[in-house]
Scaffold this motif. Structure first.
Motif, PDB file in Angstrom:
ATOM      1  N   PHE A 247     109.565   5.130  39.834  1.00 51.68           N
ATOM      2  CA  PHE A 247     110.331   6.112  39.461  1.00 51.68           C
ATOM      3  C   PHE A 247     110.562   6.832  40.835  1.00 51.68           C
ATOM      4  O   PHE A 247     111.948   7.042  41.049  1.00 51.68           O
ATOM      5  CB  PHE A 247     109.772   7.068  38.598  1.00 51.68           C
TER       6      PHE A 247
ATOM      7  N   ASP B 194     110.318   1.803  32.553  1.00 50.93           N
ATOM      8  CA  ASP B 194     109.735   2.355  31.131  1.00 50.93           C
ATOM      9  C   ASP B 194     109.648   1.140  30.217  1.00 50.93           C
ATOM     10  O   ASP B 194     108.513   1.297  29.348  1.00 50.93           O
ATOM     11  CB  ASP B 194     110.773   3.342  30.512  1.00 50.93           C
TER      12      ASP B 194
ATOM     13  N   THR C   4     108.726  10.288  30.562  1.00 51.63           N
ATOM     14  CA  THR C   4     109.685   9.985  31.515  1.00 51.63           C
ATOM     15  C   THR C   4     111.448   9.873  30.773  1.00 51.63           C
ATOM     16  O   THR C   4     112.417  10.039  31.330  1.00 51.63           O
ATOM     17  CB  THR C   4     109.532   8.413  32.085  1.00 51.63           C
TER      18      THR C   4
ATOM     19  N   GLY D 160     112.801  12.409  32.202  1.00 50.92           N
ATOM     20  CA  GLY D 160     113.501  11.916  33.258  1.00 50.92           C
ATOM     21  C   GLY D 160     114.975  12.194  33.771  1.00 50.92           C
ATOM     22  O   GLY D 160     115.136  12.475  35.090  1.00 50.92           O
TER      23      GLY D 160
END
Length: 197
Positions: A21, A52, A83, A87
């Motif tokens: 990430f 993901d 996330t 995110g």
């Protein structure tokens, strides 16, 4: 520690996804602001959600292959929830700082401290936590369904290795709700009065 990691390859995958990430985020923003390669930047940033999908797919495949749902499957669900929910705002946070530092953009705005703006901010942030909790619980439930295990009653979640994560998240979301959006809604912080000489 080595035995734990070798017995739980999902832990390594979770760590790799977290590292991935940040690597994709930094590379994507560097491509945008240092190389001025907007298409490359967009491609790199669009790869972030792929991590993901890889993680949740690996978790589901693992239990479908006969592994008992456990701690790492719950952790994978929590990681996915956070996330997905946080995110985008994390990418926006980093983007503003890159733009300010490397492209002459304005300084990133500070979170509001007072009045209705602060109340709205706290509700938005808590909403992300609530969304993360719902997503994680949904993934945990799907994992249990694929594994063919029963869904325990909420009061029994803390006794189950995977559902324990659901109990933790629910507790965090409740504490967050009371400590921030509810508190500032009842008594919004007021801007200090300025004194004129």
């Amino acid at each position: 520690m080595g035995n734990f990691l070798s017995a739980n390859p999902l832990v390594l995958l979770i760590a790799a996804c977290e590292l991935g990430f940040w690597v994709l985020l930094v590379l994507g923003l560097a491509a945008r602001y240092l190389l001025r390669a907007r298409v490359l930047s967009t491609v790199l940033l669009l790869l972030v959600p792929v991590l993901d999908l890889v993680l949740v797919s690996a978790s589901i495949i693992d239990v479908a292959g006969g592994s008992a749902p456990g701690l790492t499957h719950g952790l994978a669900a929590v990681y996915l929830g956070f996330t997905v929910a946080f995110g985008h705002s994390m990418i926006r946070w980093a983007d503003r700082r890159f733009a300010h530092r490397f492209a002459g953009g304005p300084p990133p705005p500070a979170p509001p401290k007072y009045g209705p703006e602060r109340v709205a901010h706290e509700w938005r942030e808590w909403g992300k936590a609530a969304l993360a909790t719902v997503i994680a619980l949904a993934v945990i439930a799907v994992t249990a369904l694929v594994a063919g295990t029963a869904v325990p009653a909420p009061l029994d979640w803390f006794g189950d290795p995977m559902w324990n994560w659901g109990g933790r998240l629910a507790a965090i979301a409740l504490i967050w709700f009371v400590g921030w959006p509810l508190r500032v809604s009842i008594a919004p912080p007021r801007r200090p009065a300025t004194t004129h000489r």
